[in-house]
Design an enzyme around this catalytic site. Structure first.
Site, PDB file in Angstrom:
ATOM      1  N   LYS A   1       0.821  -1.221   0.000  1.00 57.10           N
ATOM      2  CA  LYS A   1       0.000   0.000   0.000  1.00 57.10           C
ATOM      3  C   LYS A   1       0.852   1.267   0.000  1.00 57.10           C
ATOM      4  O   LYS A   1       0.597   2.190  -0.773  1.00 57.10           O
ATOM      5  CB  LYS A   1      -0.942  -0.039   1.201  1.00 57.10           C
ATOM      6  CG  LYS A   1      -1.954   1.092   1.245  1.00 57.10           C
ATOM      7  CD  LYS A   1      -2.975   0.875   2.315  1.00 57.10           C
ATOM      8  CE  LYS A   1      -2.402   1.014   3.708  1.00 57.10           C
ATOM      9  NZ  LYS A   1      -1.770  -0.202   4.238  1.00 57.10           N
TER      10      LYS A   1
ATOM     11  N   THR B   1       4.004   1.456  -0.911  1.00 53.68           N
ATOM     12  CA  THR B   1       4.720   1.432  -2.195  1.00 53.68           C
ATOM     13  C   THR B   1       3.837   1.991  -3.306  1.00 53.68           C
ATOM     14  O   THR B   1       4.300   2.769  -4.153  1.00 53.68           O
ATOM     15  CB  THR B   1       5.139  -0.013  -2.536  1.00 53.68           C
ATOM     16  OG1 THR B   1       5.895  -0.545  -1.448  1.00 53.68           O
ATOM     17  CG2 THR B   1       5.969  -0.067  -3.802  1.00 53.68           C
TER      18      THR B   1
ATOM     19  N   ARG C   1       2.282   8.110   6.823  1.00 47.33           N
ATOM     20  CA  ARG C   1       2.509   8.059   8.264  1.00 47.33           C
ATOM     21  C   ARG C   1       3.987   7.764   8.547  1.00 47.33           C
ATOM     22  O   ARG C   1       4.692   7.223   7.704  1.00 47.33           O
ATOM     23  CB  ARG C   1       1.655   6.961   8.899  1.00 47.33           C
ATOM     24  CG  ARG C   1       0.156   7.235   8.878  1.00 47.33           C
ATOM     25  CD  ARG C   1      -0.617   6.024   9.348  1.00 47.33           C
ATOM     26  NE  ARG C   1      -0.356   4.885   8.478  1.00 47.33           N
ATOM     27  CZ  ARG C   1      -0.468   3.617   8.859  1.00 47.33           C
ATOM     28  NH1 ARG C   1      -0.823   3.332  10.095  1.00 47.33           N
ATOM     29  NH2 ARG C   1      -0.223   2.642   8.008  1.00 47.33           N
TER      30      ARG C   1
ATOM     31  N   LYS D   1       7.332  -6.598  10.575  1.00 46.37           N
ATOM     32  CA  LYS D   1       7.114  -5.918   9.303  1.00 46.37           C
ATOM     33  C   LYS D   1       8.394  -5.351   8.689  1.00 46.37           C
ATOM     34  O   LYS D   1       8.551  -5.286   7.480  1.00 46.37           O
ATOM     35  CB  LYS D   1       6.100  -4.786   9.503  1.00 46.37           C
ATOM     36  CG  LYS D   1       5.701  -4.073   8.224  1.00 46.37           C
ATOM     37  CD  LYS D   1       4.657  -3.003   8.503  1.00 46.37           C
ATOM     38  CE  LYS D   1       4.251  -2.282   7.226  1.00 46.37           C
ATOM     39  NZ  LYS D   1       3.264  -1.221   7.485  1.00 46.37           N
TER      40      LYS D   1
ATOM     41  N   ALA E   1      -3.578   1.432  12.518  1.00 48.07           N
ATOM     42  CA  ALA E   1      -5.001   1.366  12.161  1.00 48.07           C
ATOM     43  C   ALA E   1      -5.700   0.184  12.807  1.00 48.07           C
ATOM     44  O   ALA E   1      -6.928   0.123  12.804  1.00 48.07           O
ATOM     45  CB  ALA E   1      -5.161   1.289  10.648  1.00 48.07           C
TER      46      ALA E   1
ATOM     47  N   PHE F   1      -3.455  -0.485   7.001  1.00 50.93           N
ATOM     48  CA  PHE F   1      -4.016  -1.829   6.865  1.00 50.93           C
ATOM     49  C   PHE F   1      -5.139  -1.849   5.820  1.00 50.93           C
ATOM     50  O   PHE F   1      -5.114  -1.085   4.860  1.00 50.93           O
ATOM     51  CB  PHE F   1      -4.459  -2.382   8.214  1.00 50.93           C
ATOM     52  CG  PHE F   1      -3.313  -2.650   9.158  1.00 50.93           C
ATOM     53  CD1 PHE F   1      -2.273  -3.473   8.778  1.00 50.93           C
ATOM     54  CD2 PHE F   1      -3.266  -2.067  10.403  1.00 50.93           C
ATOM     55  CE1 PHE F   1      -1.199  -3.722   9.625  1.00 50.93           C
ATOM     56  CE2 PHE F   1      -2.192  -2.307  11.267  1.00 50.93           C
ATOM     57  CZ  PHE F   1      -1.165  -3.140  10.869  1.00 50.93           C
TER      58      PHE F   1
ATOM     59  N   PHE G   1       3.598  -8.724  -9.132  1.00 46.79           N
ATOM     60  CA  PHE G   1       4.754  -9.482  -8.667  1.00 46.79           C
ATOM     61  C   PHE G   1       5.278 -10.341  -9.816  1.00 46.79           C
ATOM     62  O   PHE G   1       4.525 -10.740 -10.713  1.00 46.79           O
ATOM     63  CB  PHE G   1       4.379 -10.372  -7.477  1.00 46.79           C
ATOM     64  CG  PHE G   1       4.393  -9.667  -6.150  1.00 46.79           C
ATOM     65  CD1 PHE G   1       5.318  -9.982  -5.173  1.00 46.79           C
ATOM     66  CD2 PHE G   1       3.457  -8.670  -5.874  1.00 46.79           C
ATOM     67  CE1 PHE G   1       5.327  -9.327  -3.952  1.00 46.79           C
ATOM     68  CE2 PHE G   1       3.459  -8.013  -4.654  1.00 46.79           C
ATOM     69  CZ  PHE G   1       4.402  -8.342  -3.681  1.00 46.79           C
TER      70      PHE G   1
ATOM     71  N   TRP H   1       6.745  -1.042  -8.248  1.00 47.14           N
ATOM     72  CA  TRP H   1       7.824  -1.576  -7.418  1.00 47.14           C
ATOM     73  C   TRP H   1       9.093  -1.727  -8.254  1.00 47.14           C
ATOM     74  O   TRP H   1      10.186  -1.382  -7.808  1.00 47.14           O
ATOM     75  CB  TRP H   1       7.423  -2.933  -6.819  1.00 47.14           C
ATOM     76  CG  TRP H   1       8.452  -3.487  -5.868  1.00 47.14           C
ATOM     77  CD1 TRP H   1       8.511  -3.297  -4.517  1.00 47.14           C
ATOM     78  CD2 TRP H   1       9.583  -4.302  -6.195  1.00 47.14           C
ATOM     79  NE1 TRP H   1       9.605  -3.938  -3.983  1.00 47.14           N
ATOM     80  CE2 TRP H   1      10.281  -4.569  -4.996  1.00 47.14           C
ATOM     81  CE3 TRP H   1      10.075  -4.832  -7.395  1.00 47.14           C
ATOM     82  CZ2 TRP H   1      11.441  -5.345  -4.953  1.00 47.14           C
ATOM     83  CZ3 TRP H   1      11.235  -5.603  -7.358  1.00 47.14           C
ATOM     84  CH2 TRP H   1      11.899  -5.857  -6.144  1.00 47.14           C
TER      85      TRP H   1
END
Length: 558
Positions: A72, A74, A95, A106, A275, A303, A384, A412
Site C-alpha cells: 500500500k 509502495t 505516516r 514488518k 489502524a 491496513f 509481482f 515496485w
C-alpha cells in the site's frame, strides 16, 4: 537489489532546494534536520489556510493484509511519482513508521523497490524525534498522576480507576501489565499499571487530529485520565494542569516533516497511529497542507479498507471536513490466493481456483468503498514477478464484472513509470464522477448501534456481543459522550476477530472485549476480540537481521 540497497543508492537533492523548486516554499519556513529532511513551520502552514483553492484528495487503501504483503505504501509513492511524471502537481502524505514493527515482523514502512521515500533509514528509525516527543509527553502525564496521588490526592483520584497507562515505542509484551510504586511510601502509591505502544497513545491521535497549537493544547486538556472515588466523576489532564507542559514537549512534533521520493518528489511524512489499534491516518495538518500546495494529494490509510479507510472516513474526514475524490484499492495476486486458502510457501504457483475464492475479500472491500461510502474506486493490482497472465486477467475480468476498473501496476520495479496507467485511470475517475461522501453512521446514532453498524455493514457480521460489564461501561459512555465516533481496535488480518479466518467471512459475531474513552482525540475505542494495544515481538524478530558496519552503513532494514 534489496529495498535498503536501492534507497542507499538514491540521488537525493537538498530538501530546502527541492521544496523551493517544486512548491516555492521559502527556506526560512523550513527547519532542516540535516540535508534531506525538514519540518515545515506552522506559520507557513497557517498562511496557506487563507487560500480558497484546494487540491483533489486521493485515498490509497487495500484488501485485508496477508503475510504475502500488498504494498500500500509502495503504491502511494508510485502513484504520486507517476502523477508528477505525467505533468501533474502532486504531493504524497504518509505516516511515520513505528520502531515496534521495524524491529518486529514488518520491518520498515517507507515503501519498497523503486517506489520509496528517502532517507529510508532515518524515516524508519528516529526520523525527526516526533515519536520520542509523543512518548515523553504521554509519560509526563503518567508521572503527574502518580505524583498528585503521592502528595495527598487533592483531586480524589481513585487509583483503581486510573485509565491512563504509560507508553514505549517498542513491541514489549512483558510491559502489558505491571505494578508501579513498589518499595514503600517513598516510591509512590502501589497500584497496577501497564504500557501501550506509542502509536496507540491518545497523544498520538491528538497530534494527528489537531489543527494548530491552541487546538493541540485544548485537546490535551480534555484527556480523561481516570475517575474520582465516587466512580462517576471524570478527572481531566487539565485538572492536573498538565496540558501546557505536554504541548511544550510537542512544539516541534506538531510541525509536518518533509522528505522526498526516489524520483525527487516531495512527500510529507507526519504522525503514525496504527489502524488496528488506533485511527491509522497521518496528521490532518499534513493532509491539508498537501491539498493547499498541490493539485493532487495522495495519502494512505493503514491496513485494509475495513480498518484504515473506515477510520479515515468516519473519524478523520468527519473531524477535518475532508472528502476523497477517488479511492485506490490495492491488491496482489499472491494475497488473493492466500485468502483463497493457499499456504504462503506456495503463493508463487499459479492457482486460479484459489484466486477465484480469495477474490471475495477484494469484492467486499470494493462494495464497502463504492456502496457504503459512495466513493469512486479503482483497483491497483500490484504486480509481482511470479504472477501469470491468466491470473492477472482473471482479476481484471472479475473487477470489470463489478463495474470497477483494475489496473496492473509495476511501480515496485519501475517507479513512477510503472504506475502511469494507474495515474491516468485515477484522473479519469476524478474527472468522470463527483463523489458525495457518505459516512457509515450518523453522529446521533447510539454508540452500541455505531459499533454494530461497523460490524454488520463492513465486516459481514451478524451482530456484536459483549459482557454485562462492557454493556454497563457503554451505557455510561453513552450518557456523556454518545455523539463521538467509534475507533475499532481489531485484527487487521480478517474481517472477523479471528486473524486466521481468510476471505470474506459472514454471519460471525464480533465480541467487544473492552472500551476506551479518548476524549481529547474525540472518539471511543472499541476493542474487538483479543486485540492488544501493546504488541509482542515474533519468534524471530527483524531486529536479529539488522546491523551496522564500521562505516555507518545499515543492513537488514527493509
Amino acid at each position: 537489489m534489496s529495498d535498503i540497497e536501492i534507497a542507499q543508492r538514491a540521488k537525493m537533492q537538498p530538501i530546502i532546494q527541492l521544496a523551493a523548486e517544486k512548491f516555492g516554499i521559502p527556506a526560512q519556513d523550513l527547519d532542516p534536520y540535516g540535508h534531506y529532511k525538514a519540518k515545515l513551520s506552522l506559520e507557513y502552514v497557517d498562511s496557506l489556510s487563507h487560500q480558497n483553492s484546494m487540491g483533489k484528495l486521493i485515498l490509497v487503501t487495500a484488501i485485508s493484509p496477508t503475510p504475502a504483503g500488498e504494498g500500500k505504501t509502495t503504491t502511494t509513492v508510485g502513484l504520486g511519482d507517476a502523477l508528477n511524471r505525467i505533468g501533474k502537481k502532486a504531493m504524497i502524505c504518509l505516516r511515520e513508521p513505528s520502531l515496534g514493527p521495524c524491529f518486529g515482523m514488518k520491518g520498515g514502512a517507507a515503501g519498497g523497490g523503486y517506489s520509496q521515500v528517502v532517507p529510508m533509514e532515518d524515516i524508519n528509525l528516529h526520523f525527526t524525534g516526533d515519536f520520542h516527543a509523543i512518548g515523553v509527553a504521554h509519560n509526563l502525564l503518567s508521572a503527574m498522576i502518580d505524583n498528585h496521588i503521592n502528595h495527598g490526592n487533592a483531586l480524589d483520584i481513585d487509583p483503581r480507576r486510573i485509565k491512563w497507562k504509560r507508553v514505549v515505542d517498542m513491541n514489549d509484551r512483558a510491559l502489558r501489565q505491571i505494578t508501579v510504586g513498589q518499595g514503600g511510601p517513598a516510591n509512590g502509591y502501589l497500584r497496577e499499571d501497564g504500557f501501550d505502544i506509542v502509536v496507540a497513545s491518545e497523544v498520538m491521535a491528538i497530534l494527528c487530529l489537531a489543527t494548530n497549537r491552541a487546538d493541540l493544547k485544548e485537546r490535551l486538556g480534555r484527556i480523561v485520565i481516570g475517575y474520582k472515588s465516587d466512580r462517576v466523576t471524570p478527572v481531566y489532564a487539565s485538572d492536573l494542569k498538565a496540558q501546557g507542559a505536554m504541548a511544550a514537549l510537542l512544539k516541534d512534533a506538531i510541525k509536518p516533516n518533509i522528505v522526498q521520493t526516489l524520483e525527487n518528489n516531495l512527500a510529507i511524512v507526519h504522525g503514525g497511529p496504527f489502524a488496528n489499534i488506533a485511527h491509522g491516518c497521518n496528521s490532518v495538518t499534513a493532509t491539508q497542507t498537501a491539498l493547499r500546495l498541490a493539485d493532487y494529494a495522495v495519502t494512505e490509510a493503514g491496513f485494509g479498507a475495513d480498518l484504515g479507510a473506515e477510520k479515515f472516513i468516519n473519524i478523520k474526514c468527519r473531524a477535518a471536513k475532508l472528502s476523497p475524490s477517488a479511492v485506490v484499492l490495492v491488491a496482489t495476486v499472491r494475497a488473493l490466493k492466500f485468502h483463497g486458502g493457499v499456504a504462503k510457501d506456495h503463493l508463487n504457483q499459479e492457482n486460479l481456483d484459489a484466486l477465484k475464492v480469495g477474490f471475495a475479500n477484494l469484492e467486499r472491500h470494493i462494495h464497502n468503498v463504492t456502496q457504503n461510502y459512495k466513493l469512486p474506486c479503482v483497483v491497483c493490482l500490484n504486480h509481482f514477478t511470479h504472477d501469470t497472465d491468466d491470473e492477472t486477467a482473471m482479476v481484471v475480468a472479475k473487477c470489470a464484472e463489478l463495474g470497477v476498473k483494475c489496473v496492473i501496476s509495476k511501480h515496485w520495479a519501475k517507479g513512477g513509470e510503472g504506475a502511469e496507467e494507474l495515474a491516468h485511470s485515477v484522473l479519469e475517475l476524478i474527472a468522470d464522477e463527483t463523489p458525495k461522501l457518505e459516512f457509515l453512521y450518523d453522529d446521533k446514532l447510539p454508540l452500541r448501534d455505531k459499533i454494530e453498524t461497523i460490524a454488520t455493514r463492513l465486516y459481514g457480521a451478524s451482530g456484536i456481543v459483549m459482557s454485562d460489564k462492557i454493556e454497563a461501561e457503554l451505557k455510561e459512555l453513552q450518557a456523556n459522550y454518545g455523539e463521538l465516533p467509534i475507533c475499532m481496535a481489531k485484527t487487521q488480518m480478517s474481517f472477523s476477530t479471528n486473524p486466521a479466518t481468510r476471505g470474506a467471512p459472514s454471519g460471525h459475531t464480533v465480541e467487544i472485549s473492552g472500551l476506551k474513552l479518548e476524549n481529547g482525540a474525540g472518539f471511543i475505542v472499541a476493542i474487538a476480540g483479543n486485540m492488544m494495544t501493546m504488541p509482542g515481538l515474533p519468534k524471530v524478530p527483524t531486529a536479529e537481521k539488522i546491523d551496522i558496519d564500521d562505516n555507518g552503513v545499515i543492513t537488514g532494514l527493509f
